[in-house]
Design a protein around this motif. Structure first.
Motif, PDB file in Angstrom:
ATOM      1  N   LYS A 835       0.827  -1.215   0.000  1.00 36.32           N
ATOM      2  CA  LYS A 835       0.000   0.000   0.000  1.00 36.32           C
ATOM      3  C   LYS A 835       0.860   1.264   0.000  1.00 36.32           C
ATOM      4  O   LYS A 835       0.466   2.301  -0.536  1.00 36.32           O
ATOM      5  CB  LYS A 835      -0.898  -0.031   1.237  1.00 36.32           C
ATOM      6  CG  LYS A 835      -1.751   1.203   1.442  1.00 36.32           C
ATOM      7  CD  LYS A 835      -2.441   1.122   2.794  1.00 36.32           C
ATOM      8  CE  LYS A 835      -3.077   2.455   3.162  1.00 36.32           C
ATOM      9  NZ  LYS A 835      -3.584   2.462   4.548  1.00 36.32           N
ATOM     10  N   ASN A 836       2.047   1.163   0.589  1.00 34.46           N
ATOM     11  CA  ASN A 836       2.910   2.342   0.725  1.00 34.46           C
ATOM     12  C   ASN A 836       4.206   2.238  -0.076  1.00 34.46           C
ATOM     13  O   ASN A 836       5.140   2.989   0.168  1.00 34.46           O
ATOM     14  CB  ASN A 836       3.229   2.562   2.208  1.00 34.46           C
ATOM     15  CG  ASN A 836       1.995   2.897   3.025  1.00 34.46           C
ATOM     16  OD1 ASN A 836       1.378   3.931   2.804  1.00 34.46           O
ATOM     17  ND2 ASN A 836       1.616   2.002   3.929  1.00 34.46           N
ATOM     18  N   ALA A 837       4.234   1.310  -1.034  1.00 37.29           N
ATOM     19  CA  ALA A 837       5.369   1.220  -1.955  1.00 37.29           C
ATOM     20  C   ALA A 837       5.003   2.014  -3.199  1.00 37.29           C
ATOM     21  O   ALA A 837       4.173   1.587  -4.001  1.00 37.29           O
ATOM     22  CB  ALA A 837       5.659  -0.239  -2.308  1.00 37.29           C
ATOM     23  N   LEU A 838       5.597   3.183  -3.334  1.00 38.42           N
ATOM     24  CA  LEU A 838       5.175   4.141  -4.356  1.00 38.42           C
ATOM     25  C   LEU A 838       6.283   4.438  -5.351  1.00 38.42           C
ATOM     26  O   LEU A 838       7.459   4.539  -4.980  1.00 38.42           O
ATOM     27  CB  LEU A 838       4.755   5.457  -3.699  1.00 38.42           C
ATOM     28  CG  LEU A 838       3.716   5.390  -2.574  1.00 38.42           C
ATOM     29  CD1 LEU A 838       3.517   6.785  -1.978  1.00 38.42           C
ATOM     30  CD2 LEU A 838       2.409   4.829  -3.086  1.00 38.42           C
ATOM     31  N   MET A 839       5.894   4.589  -6.598  1.00 43.57           N
ATOM     32  CA  MET A 839       6.816   5.181  -7.560  1.00 43.57           C
ATOM     33  C   MET A 839       7.059   6.631  -7.158  1.00 43.57           C
ATOM     34  O   MET A 839       6.181   7.278  -6.575  1.00 43.57           O
ATOM     35  CB  MET A 839       6.208   5.136  -8.967  1.00 43.57           C
ATOM     36  CG  MET A 839       6.307   3.795  -9.669  1.00 43.57           C
ATOM     37  SD  MET A 839       8.003   3.425 -10.179  1.00 43.57           S
ATOM     38  CE  MET A 839       8.344   4.765 -11.329  1.00 43.57           C
ATOM     39  N   ILE A 840       8.222   7.150  -7.484  1.00 44.90           N
ATOM     40  CA  ILE A 840       8.538   8.533  -7.166  1.00 44.90           C
ATOM     41  C   ILE A 840       7.478   9.484  -7.734  1.00 44.90           C
ATOM     42  O   ILE A 840       7.116  10.477  -7.098  1.00 44.90           O
ATOM     43  CB  ILE A 840       9.960   8.904  -7.681  1.00 44.90           C
ATOM     44  CG1 ILE A 840      10.297  10.373  -7.408  1.00 44.90           C
ATOM     45  CG2 ILE A 840      10.108   8.601  -9.160  1.00 44.90           C
ATOM     46  CD1 ILE A 840      10.479  10.713  -5.965  1.00 44.90           C
ATOM     47  N   ASP A 841       6.927   9.126  -8.880  1.00 39.55           N
ATOM     48  CA  ASP A 841       5.904   9.956  -9.521  1.00 39.55           C
ATOM     49  C   ASP A 841       4.647  10.041  -8.661  1.00 39.55           C
ATOM     50  O   ASP A 841       4.066  11.109  -8.482  1.00 39.55           O
ATOM     51  CB  ASP A 841       5.511   9.381 -10.898  1.00 39.55           C
ATOM     52  CG  ASP A 841       6.646   8.683 -11.596  1.00 39.55           C
ATOM     53  OD1 ASP A 841       7.171   7.709 -11.032  1.00 39.55           O
ATOM     54  OD2 ASP A 841       7.008   9.105 -12.698  1.00 39.55           O
ATOM     55  N   GLU A 842       4.218   8.883  -8.139  1.00 39.86           N
ATOM     56  CA  GLU A 842       3.038   8.850  -7.276  1.00 39.86           C
ATOM     57  C   GLU A 842       3.260   9.680  -6.022  1.00 39.86           C
ATOM     58  O   GLU A 842       2.379  10.441  -5.597  1.00 39.86           O
ATOM     59  CB  GLU A 842       2.725   7.414  -6.865  1.00 39.86           C
ATOM     60  CG  GLU A 842       2.304   6.473  -7.953  1.00 39.86           C
ATOM     61  CD  GLU A 842       2.105   5.078  -7.396  1.00 39.86           C
ATOM     62  OE1 GLU A 842       0.961   4.740  -7.050  1.00 39.86           O
ATOM     63  OE2 GLU A 842       3.101   4.340  -7.290  1.00 39.86           O
ATOM     64  N   PHE A 843       4.427   9.487  -5.433  1.00 42.17           N
ATOM     65  CA  PHE A 843       4.733  10.219  -4.207  1.00 42.17           C
ATOM     66  C   PHE A 843       4.747  11.718  -4.472  1.00 42.17           C
ATOM     67  O   PHE A 843       4.182  12.505  -3.687  1.00 42.17           O
ATOM     68  CB  PHE A 843       6.087   9.782  -3.660  1.00 42.17           C
ATOM     69  CG  PHE A 843       6.537  10.567  -2.458  1.00 42.17           C
ATOM     70  CD1 PHE A 843       5.938  10.371  -1.220  1.00 42.17           C
ATOM     71  CD2 PHE A 843       7.546  11.521  -2.569  1.00 42.17           C
ATOM     72  CE1 PHE A 843       6.349  11.102  -0.108  1.00 42.17           C
ATOM     73  CE2 PHE A 843       7.950  12.254  -1.466  1.00 42.17           C
ATOM     74  CZ  PHE A 843       7.354  12.051  -0.233  1.00 42.17           C
ATOM     75  N   PHE A 844       5.331  12.140  -5.571  1.00 46.26           N
ATOM     76  CA  PHE A 844       5.416  13.557  -5.905  1.00 46.26           C
ATOM     77  C   PHE A 844       4.018  14.157  -6.044  1.00 46.26           C
ATOM     78  O   PHE A 844       3.727  15.232  -5.504  1.00 46.26           O
ATOM     79  CB  PHE A 844       6.207  13.746  -7.206  1.00 46.26           C
ATOM     80  CG  PHE A 844       6.476  15.175  -7.551  1.00 46.26           C
ATOM     81  CD1 PHE A 844       7.652  15.797  -7.157  1.00 46.26           C
ATOM     82  CD2 PHE A 844       5.559  15.922  -8.280  1.00 46.26           C
ATOM     83  CE1 PHE A 844       7.908  17.129  -7.479  1.00 46.26           C
ATOM     84  CE2 PHE A 844       5.796  17.243  -8.603  1.00 46.26           C
ATOM     85  CZ  PHE A 844       6.976  17.850  -8.200  1.00 46.26           C
ATOM     86  N   VAL A 845       3.137  13.461  -6.765  1.00 50.87           N
ATOM     87  CA  VAL A 845       1.778  13.975  -6.967  1.00 50.87           C
ATOM     88  C   VAL A 845       1.028  14.039  -5.643  1.00 50.87           C
ATOM     89  O   VAL A 845       0.283  14.986  -5.379  1.00 50.87           O
ATOM     90  CB  VAL A 845       1.026  13.109  -8.006  1.00 50.87           C
ATOM     91  CG1 VAL A 845      -0.451  13.491  -8.067  1.00 50.87           C
ATOM     92  CG2 VAL A 845       1.668  13.253  -9.378  1.00 50.87           C
ATOM     93  N   ARG A 846       1.238  13.044  -4.794  1.00 53.44           N
ATOM     94  CA  ARG A 846       0.591  13.042  -3.488  1.00 53.44           C
ATOM     95  C   ARG A 846       1.019  14.256  -2.674  1.00 53.44           C
ATOM     96  O   ARG A 846       0.184  14.936  -2.059  1.00 53.44           O
ATOM     97  CB  ARG A 846       0.939  11.751  -2.743  1.00 53.44           C
ATOM     98  CG  ARG A 846       0.162  11.563  -1.449  1.00 53.44           C
ATOM     99  CD  ARG A 846       0.570  10.296  -0.719  1.00 53.44           C
ATOM    100  NE  ARG A 846       1.749  10.501   0.117  1.00 53.44           N
ATOM    101  CZ  ARG A 846       2.227   9.585   0.962  1.00 53.44           C
ATOM    102  NH1 ARG A 846       1.639   8.401   1.051  1.00 53.44           N
ATOM    103  NH2 ARG A 846       3.290   9.840   1.707  1.00 53.44           N
TER     104      ARG A 846
END
Length: 972
Positions: A835-846
């Protein structure tokens, strides 16, 4: 016969597969043993003709050796039309040319292997389209559409194939070629006097249709005139209609390849529909009121009125793709009508929709009436309807939806009463069913859930059809509306049309094809409908030991069985999407997701070996699978072949051991780690033409490939040398094996970007991702890695301290394979990490949404970027996150390249035997798009394999999105 087939193969320019002792031949025969129906028979041979002369040779062979030819295109037929023991003749690969377009007269000449949607993509520039539109239009081909007289979603306005077939070039049973088209009265009489095979056919058919007694029994036997979906038997009712010019094409359409082989067709075109579209999605609490609402809707002259039931809607919940299409569903409807209006303006759409809505409310029909407009949104709605056949295959257990009474049609006015009686019939049989599709045309795809693996289930299968035919007769309906009779419903044609009419149909077949050269035992003289089924062996697969956990899918066998055969995996790059890159490149049926699932199903069901995976045919069919994961999400039934391929390979290794190359690739991390210690020497050898070629030749890599290079300063070494900033916003960076040793500059840039934005970055203790082991099928080792990483990370990774990944194929392993690799006691921890393993792109948008990152922190310089998404990003619907991240700087404009897989797929594109296919995949969309892109425009690609493919294929650098974003950062 084997000798005769061998001799035939030497005469053909194309290919012939017949030798059961040859694994490739047997693989292909098995791949053609099924279509989208419930039937299965291994054909005598499979022919891929290259030209018309090949077809003539096949006709002469079949006539001489008393066998039959089974014409096939996409193989999506639902009544077993292309299943049989004869020679399957697949014209989809070589007969796929658009020959001529006449925009003024609005017609097009095509070969039978042209795909409907691909044809319309070509015709769009002329402002024209071919109207009939099956739900399988992204892969359905003109030849098959003629064979089944296909119609589709918009048939109430756009018509069926018969109405749009102007003429056809046809090979007859003696190999002669005729042209069927409209003929005048004088031309008709000339045909009657011709001293050739064509004249013989005209004379004998004329003797049938000119007989007043025959005309009367045809008129009384065929469905009532206001039923437009009328495809039972041969269309003799069309030939006796004297208001239309005589045209054998009307008989040819719906003849299922039983009268001749079509080599060319001239199709009527129509103008593109009005540009504005609106879908009034009317929600109902019960099915009968929905059918009553359909009658009201038709009074408002919509373009389409289509049914979706609760089963289909429920199966979109949590689906990797279709969960994003549910936005229009309100509450929990039992049934939903999708009613389409077209107009030149949105105001006109609104007026039409409001008028219908008002009448429905007055009649107390429906409870919600959302109007969806705009092509992007309406496409999402229609995609749910089109995916119905595949979505309901997600039903758990052995009782599965069966194509049986799904093609029966009645007058739309009779639908409420007909559906009520069908519901009563099914209740008496103790069977549930899904109801969907063409309410506007009076044809619902009603698919009962039946267990065909049991004797009782097979009895129910027959009983339901027998009882439904009574209702079809009662309502003077059509046994088949658009899917054809095939071997499924042919047995009951006499009951529905009358035995006298059935005798005429047999006579028609005998006139055209007295020796059964063309698709024998379809429509007439069919075998019993409950024989030669896919499931002759009762097996649920739970006894098959696997390394992956297939509990969610019940077993690996059940996962393979979920393939409906609908052929979504046969679409081309023109339609787009990722699935299935190998098929897009080769156009071979054996390279489809469908073929791979079917091969596993057949051997896991029927193998007598202790290790049921130990078969060369499975190895053959899996060879070109790139493990792109496109099938996991783009297949409506979510048939994850990449997962099943890895499972197969491990079992195959258990039986035979693994190759040196496979082991070397699986242990890529170790070799790159060793190389990094002597990076200058390693890179010199890898870049040397002499030593590089020796390395490639030794390993079995293509000489055209450049070898991956290593870096002296790995990401881990760099971070170890840094003094971490202190921040209340902390992230853990996953130091994957590819970034660490091959692309460390990208990893370092990621670290710099995050710290510059105020994040405390740490690399937690972990091991490699296991991706290289999974890609080569070393699942046992990948399982150990997954367990170790979950154990190391379970107490660190939370909503507040996520795990950030750089390389998609590595970080997304946590969200995919790890969940099925760890033991039961670690499942909860694995899901928490996922659930909390994110691509850098996902994290940035979040973080952007949370207001932690601001546009003012980045340059306002103008930049053009073209983005290629990694296959796994596409599978997890993450490409939009990358686009939004790259578009964050105020003047950065991002265009997503409409590419599928890049073709590299880890080691696949390096391997010499796969290099050609790898490049074919790349040349479908990606590389041509990169070549035509000016040098000022940046090419972005998150995947290390994707960047390598672009560099090798075009000689151009592409950049990880993080690199591009970091250059835009003002304060570094």
């Amino acid at each position: 016969m084997k000798t005769a087939l061998h001799n035939l193969s030497t005469q053909l320019t194309g290919d012939l597969f017949f030798d059961e002792s040859n694994p490739k031949h047997q693989t292909i025969r098995l791949a053609y043993a099924t279509d989208a129906s419930v039937y299965q028979e291994i054909p005598l041979a499979v022919a891929i003709p290259a030209n018309e002369q090949d077809l003539v040779s096949l006709i002469h062979f079949a006539s001489q050796h008393q066998t039959t030819l089974i014409p096939r295109t996409a193989g999506t037929s639902l009544a077993g039309q292309v299943v049989g023991k004869g020679i399957v003749v697949d014209v989809s690969k070589k007969f796929n040319q658009i020959l001529e377009v006449n925009p003024e007269e609005k017609w097009v000449r095509v070969q039978p292997g042209v795909i409907r949607d691909d044809l319309n993509a070509y015709l769009k520039s002329f402002g024209l389209q071919f109207g009939p539109e099956t739900s399988t239009a992204s892969r359905a081909m003109v030849g098959g559409m003629i064979g089944n007289n296909s119609s589709g979603l918009h048939s109430i306005v756009w018509g069926d194939t018969r109405q749009n077939l102007i003429s056809a070039e046809v090979l007859l049973n003696d190999g002669s070629k005729v042209s069927f088209s409209s003929v005048s009265e004088s031309e008709y009489f000339q045909k009657l006097t011709a001293k050739n095979r064509e004249g013989d056919i005209y004379r004998k058919i004329n003797s049938i249709i000119s007989d007043k007694k025959n005309q009367d029994i045809i008129t009384s036997g065929y469905p009532k005139k206001n039923i437009t979906r009328r495809n039972t038997g041969y269309a003799l009712d069309e030939l006796i209609d004297m208001e239309k010019p005589f045209n054998f094409c009307r008989l040819l359409a719906g003849s299922e390849g039983t009268l001749g082989i079509v080599t060319e067709a001239k199709l009527q075109l129509m103008d593109l529909p009005d540009p504005e579209i609106g879908l009034l999605c009317v929600h109902f609490s019960d099915m009968i009121s929905c059918m009553e609402g359909n009658i009201v809707a038709l009074r408002h002259h919509p373009e389409a009125s289509e049914l979706v039931d609760k089963y289909i809607m429920d199966f979109t919940v949590g689906h990797p793709t279709y969960q994003y299409n549910r936005f229009f569903i309100e509450g929990d409807p039992q049934a939903l009508l999708i009613i389409e209006f077209r107009a030149k303006t949105q105001d006109e759409i609104l007026l039409k929709a409001e008028a219908l809505k008002a009448e429905l409310i007055v009649n107390q029909l429906g409870y919600a009436y959302p109007l969806i407009t705009g092509k992007q949104q309406t496409d999402l709605v229609w995609d749910v309807r089109k995916a119905g056949l595949g979505l309901i295959r997600n039903l758990p257990g052995d009782s599965q939806p069966v194509n049986l009474i799904e093609d029966c049609a009645v007058s739309p006015n009779d639908l409420p009463a007909y559906v009520a009686e069908i519901q009563q019939l099914l209740n008496e049989e103790n069977v549930h069913a899904s109801y969907y599709a063409h309410a506007g045309a009076g044809e619902l795809h009603i698919e009962p859930f039946v267990n065909l693996k049991t004797t009782e289930g097979r009895k129910t299968f027959r009983s339901i059809l027998e009882k439904t035919t009574d209702l079809v007769v009662k309502y003077n309906g059509s046994l088949s509306g658009e899917h054809g009779d095939g071997r499924l419903r042919g047995e009951f044609i006499g009951k529905v049309l009358g035995e006298q009419v059935y005798a005429l149909l047999q006579e028609v077949k005998d006139i055209f094809d007295p020796n059964g050269v063309f698709n024998a035992n379809k429509i007439v003289n069919t075998p019993p409908m409950d024989t030669s089924l896919r499931y002759d062996t009762v097996r649920d697969g739970k006894d098959i030991s696997t390394y992956f956990d297939f509990t969610k899918q019940e077993s690996i066998l059940r996962l393979a069985e979920k393939c409906s055969g609908s052929g979504d995996c046969r679409k081309t790059e023109i339609t787009g999407g990722t699935m299935c890159p190998s098929f897009m490149a080769t156009r071979d049926e054996k390279d489809t997701t469908r073929a791979r699932a079917n091969m596993l199903r057949q051997f896991l069901t029927n193998s007598t070996k202790k290790n049921r995976f130990d078969h060369e045919e499975i190895k053959e069919v899996m060879d070109l699978c790139l493990s792109c994961k496109g099938c996991k999400t783009e297949c409506p039934s979510s048939v994850d072949v990449a997962k099943m391929k890895a499972e197969f390979l491990q079992h195959y290794y258990d039986a035979h051991g693994s190759s040196f190359r496979s082991k070397l690739i699986a242990n890529f991390t170790f070799s790159q780690k060793m190389g990094s210690f002597v990076a200058p020497l390693y890179n010199t050898l890898a870049q040397s033409r002499f030593f590089g070629n020796i390395i490639k030749q030794t390993i079995g890599f293509a000489k055209e490939r450049s070898l991956p290079l290593v870096t002296w300063t790995t990401l881990q070494r760099f971070v170890n040398q840094q003094r971490p900033i202190q921040s209340n916003r902390k992230v853990y960076l996953f130091c994957d094996e590819f970034t660490n040793y091959n692309d460390s500059e990208i990893g370092i840039t990621t670290y710099k970007l995050l710290t510059a934005l105020g994040y405390q970055v740490e690399i937690p203790k972990h091991v490699e991702s296991g991706r290289t082991y999974l890609s080569k099928g070393f699942v046992k080792k990948a399982k150990q890695i997954a367990e170790k990483n979950v154990a190391l990370l379970e107490n660190l990774i939370t909503d507040d301290t996520p795990l950030i990944g750089i390389e998609p194929s590595a970080i997304l392993t946590f969200r995919d394979e790890y969940l099925d690799l760890v033991p039961q006691e670690k499942k909860e921890a694995a899901h928490r990490i996922a659930k909390n393993a994110l691509m850098i792109d996902e994290f940035f948008v979040r973080e952007m949404k949370a207001g932690h990152i601001h546009q003012e922190q980045f340059s306002n310089e103008r930049r053009q970027i073209k983005l290629h998404g990694h296959c796994y990003q596409k599978a997890f619907h993450l490409v939009d996150f990358t686009k939004r991240m790259l578009s964050f700087p105020s003047n950065y404009e991002v265009e997503v390249i409409p590419s599928g897989c890049c073709g590299m797929a880890g080691s696949f594109g390096f391997e010499k035997e796969h290099y050609e296919v790898s490049m074919k995949v790349a040349e479908l969309v990606l590389l041509p798009e990169v070549r035509k892109t000016d040098l000022k425009t940046l090419i972005a690609a998150a995947g290390t394999s994707c960047r390598h493919q672009i560099k090798d294929g075009v000689g151009r650098e592409s950049y990880h999105p993080v690199e591009i974003l970091y250059t835009a950062l003002l304060s570094k």
